[in-house]
Write a protein that holds these residues in place. Sequence first.
Motif, mmCIF file in Angstrom:
data_model
loop_
_atom_site.group_PDB
_atom_site.id
_atom_site.type_symbol
_atom_site.label_atom_id
_atom_site.label_comp_id
_atom_site.label_asym_id
_atom_site.label_seq_id
_atom_site.Cartn_x
_atom_site.Cartn_y
_atom_site.Cartn_z
ATOM 1 N N UNK A 77 -2.574 2.329 -2.884
ATOM 2 C CA UNK A 77 -1.601 1.723 -1.997
ATOM 3 C C UNK A 77 -1.737 2.256 -0.571
ATOM 4 N N UNK A 78 -2.003 3.560 -0.458
ATOM 5 C CA UNK A 78 -2.172 4.163 0.866
ATOM 6 C C UNK A 78 -3.403 3.585 1.558
ATOM 7 N N UNK A 79 -4.468 3.327 0.797
ATOM 8 C CA UNK A 79 -5.675 2.738 1.365
ATOM 9 C C UNK A 79 -5.435 1.330 1.874
ATOM 10 N N UNK A 80 -4.635 0.576 1.126
ATOM 11 C CA UNK A 80 -4.283 -0.778 1.539
ATOM 12 C C UNK A 80 -3.481 -0.748 2.839
ATOM 13 N N UNK A 81 -2.541 0.186 2.928
ATOM 14 C CA UNK A 81 -1.735 0.326 4.146
ATOM 15 C C UNK A 81 -2.619 0.709 5.334
ATOM 16 N N UNK A 82 -3.566 1.634 5.116
ATOM 17 C CA UNK A 82 -4.476 2.033 6.199
ATOM 18 C C UNK A 82 -5.323 0.852 6.663
ATOM 19 N N UNK A 83 -5.799 0.055 5.718
ATOM 20 C CA UNK A 83 -6.582 -1.138 6.075
ATOM 21 C C UNK A 83 -5.743 -2.112 6.878
ATOM 22 N N UNK A 89 -5.446 -0.801 10.398
ATOM 23 C CA UNK A 89 -6.678 -1.008 11.168
ATOM 24 C C UNK A 89 -6.747 -2.456 11.637
ATOM 25 N N UNK A 90 -6.494 -3.387 10.721
ATOM 26 C CA UNK A 90 -6.512 -4.807 11.092
ATOM 27 C C UNK A 90 -5.434 -5.115 12.133
ATOM 28 N N UNK A 91 -4.270 -4.506 11.973
ATOM 29 C CA UNK A 91 -3.175 -4.724 12.916
ATOM 30 C C UNK A 91 -3.565 -4.231 14.315
ATOM 31 N N UNK A 92 -4.308 -3.141 14.386
ATOM 32 C CA UNK A 92 -4.755 -2.615 15.673
ATOM 33 C C UNK A 92 -5.792 -3.539 16.313
ATOM 34 N N UNK A 144 -2.899 -10.936 12.458
ATOM 35 C CA UNK A 144 -2.388 -10.249 11.261
ATOM 36 C C UNK A 144 -0.897 -10.503 11.092
ATOM 37 N N UNK A 145 -0.148 -10.524 12.183
ATOM 38 C CA UNK A 145 1.287 -10.805 12.081
ATOM 39 C C UNK A 145 1.529 -12.222 11.556
ATOM 40 N N UNK A 146 0.739 -13.177 12.024
ATOM 41 C CA UNK A 146 0.912 -14.562 11.585
ATOM 42 C C UNK A 146 0.541 -14.711 10.107
ATOM 43 N N UNK A 185 19.008 -4.184 13.781
ATOM 44 C CA UNK A 185 19.293 -2.912 14.459
ATOM 45 C C UNK A 185 18.287 -1.863 14.001
ATOM 46 N N UNK A 186 18.108 -1.748 12.690
ATOM 47 C CA UNK A 186 17.132 -0.784 12.158
ATOM 48 C C UNK A 186 15.720 -1.140 12.616
ATOM 49 N N UNK A 187 15.399 -2.426 12.592
ATOM 50 C CA UNK A 187 14.065 -2.881 12.987
ATOM 51 C C UNK A 187 13.768 -2.520 14.450
ATOM 52 N N UNK A 188 14.704 -2.812 15.340
ATOM 53 C CA UNK A 188 14.483 -2.550 16.755
ATOM 54 C C UNK A 188 14.543 -1.058 17.101
ATOM 55 N N UNK A 189 15.225 -0.281 16.283
ATOM 56 C CA UNK A 189 15.363 1.149 16.572
ATOM 57 C C UNK A 189 14.231 1.980 15.971
ATOM 58 N N UNK A 190 13.867 1.671 14.712
ATOM 59 C CA UNK A 190 12.916 2.515 13.998
ATOM 60 C C UNK A 190 11.480 1.984 13.955
ATOM 61 N N UNK A 191 11.289 0.694 14.100
ATOM 62 C CA UNK A 191 9.990 0.074 13.813
ATOM 63 C C UNK A 191 9.242 -0.246 15.104
ATOM 64 N N UNK A 192 7.959 0.125 15.193
ATOM 65 C CA UNK A 192 7.158 -0.235 16.368
ATOM 66 C C UNK A 192 7.001 -1.755 16.467
ATOM 67 N N UNK A 193 6.832 -2.257 17.682
ATOM 68 C CA UNK A 193 6.752 -3.692 17.946
ATOM 69 C C UNK A 193 5.772 -4.408 17.028
ATOM 70 N N UNK A 194 4.590 -3.858 16.831
ATOM 71 C CA UNK A 194 3.579 -4.571 16.064
ATOM 72 C C UNK A 194 3.922 -4.703 14.584
ATOM 73 N N UNK A 195 4.911 -3.959 14.091
ATOM 74 C CA UNK A 195 5.294 -4.047 12.677
ATOM 75 C C UNK A 195 6.625 -4.762 12.455
ATOM 76 N N UNK A 196 7.313 -5.137 13.506
ATOM 77 C CA UNK A 196 8.641 -5.747 13.359
ATOM 78 C C UNK A 196 8.605 -7.071 12.608
ATOM 79 N N UNK A 197 7.626 -7.889 12.900
ATOM 80 C CA UNK A 197 7.538 -9.174 12.215
ATOM 81 C C UNK A 197 7.346 -8.979 10.716
ATOM 82 N N UNK A 198 6.502 -8.027 10.329
ATOM 83 C CA UNK A 198 6.283 -7.767 8.901
ATOM 84 C C UNK A 198 7.560 -7.270 8.235
ATOM 85 N N UNK A 199 8.284 -6.380 8.892
ATOM 86 C CA UNK A 199 9.538 -5.870 8.324
ATOM 87 C C UNK A 199 10.518 -7.016 8.095
#
Length: 145
Positions: free
Chosen positions: A1-7, A10-13, A19-21, A112-126
């Motif tokens: 699971x950690x490897x999938x998250x790392x991949x 990388x793709x998100x970067x 990737x968001x779409x 509120x949690x999304x905008x406070x804790x989550x970086x912009x590039x991950x907000x759509x996924x959250x």
Amino acid sequence: MAGLWRSYQVLMTKYPWSVQIVTAGSLVGVGDVISQQLIERKGLANHSIQRTAKMMSIGFFFVGPVIGGWYKVLDKLVVGGTKTAAMKKMLVDQDYTDALIANYYLWPPVQIANFYFIPLQHRLAVVQIVAIAWNSYLSWKANKM
């Protein structure tokens, strides 16, 4: 699971917008599968692949680009990552009166949690992960006989 998250990271970067779409479309599709299989209990033999594809298309061509773009605009309208900025973003984000009434209990705390804790590039996924339950409900509601 950690490897999938790392991949994924990388793709998100490398390809954040794409990737968001793809993430948005995939998770909207997951919401429909959950609706058909767990809520409606259709079974695999009666699963409507066309319906799932239609829901995924909404995610790919509307939710991903529009909501992802909206988050970029929102980050320029309300700058910062403080609790106050997160609250302001949530209030601006709730500017859809018809939808506001239906989902008021779910989305403000999530955003509120999304905008406070989550970086912009991950907000759509959250949002799309939370929206799996919401999309399941909407899919069921829109397709019930």
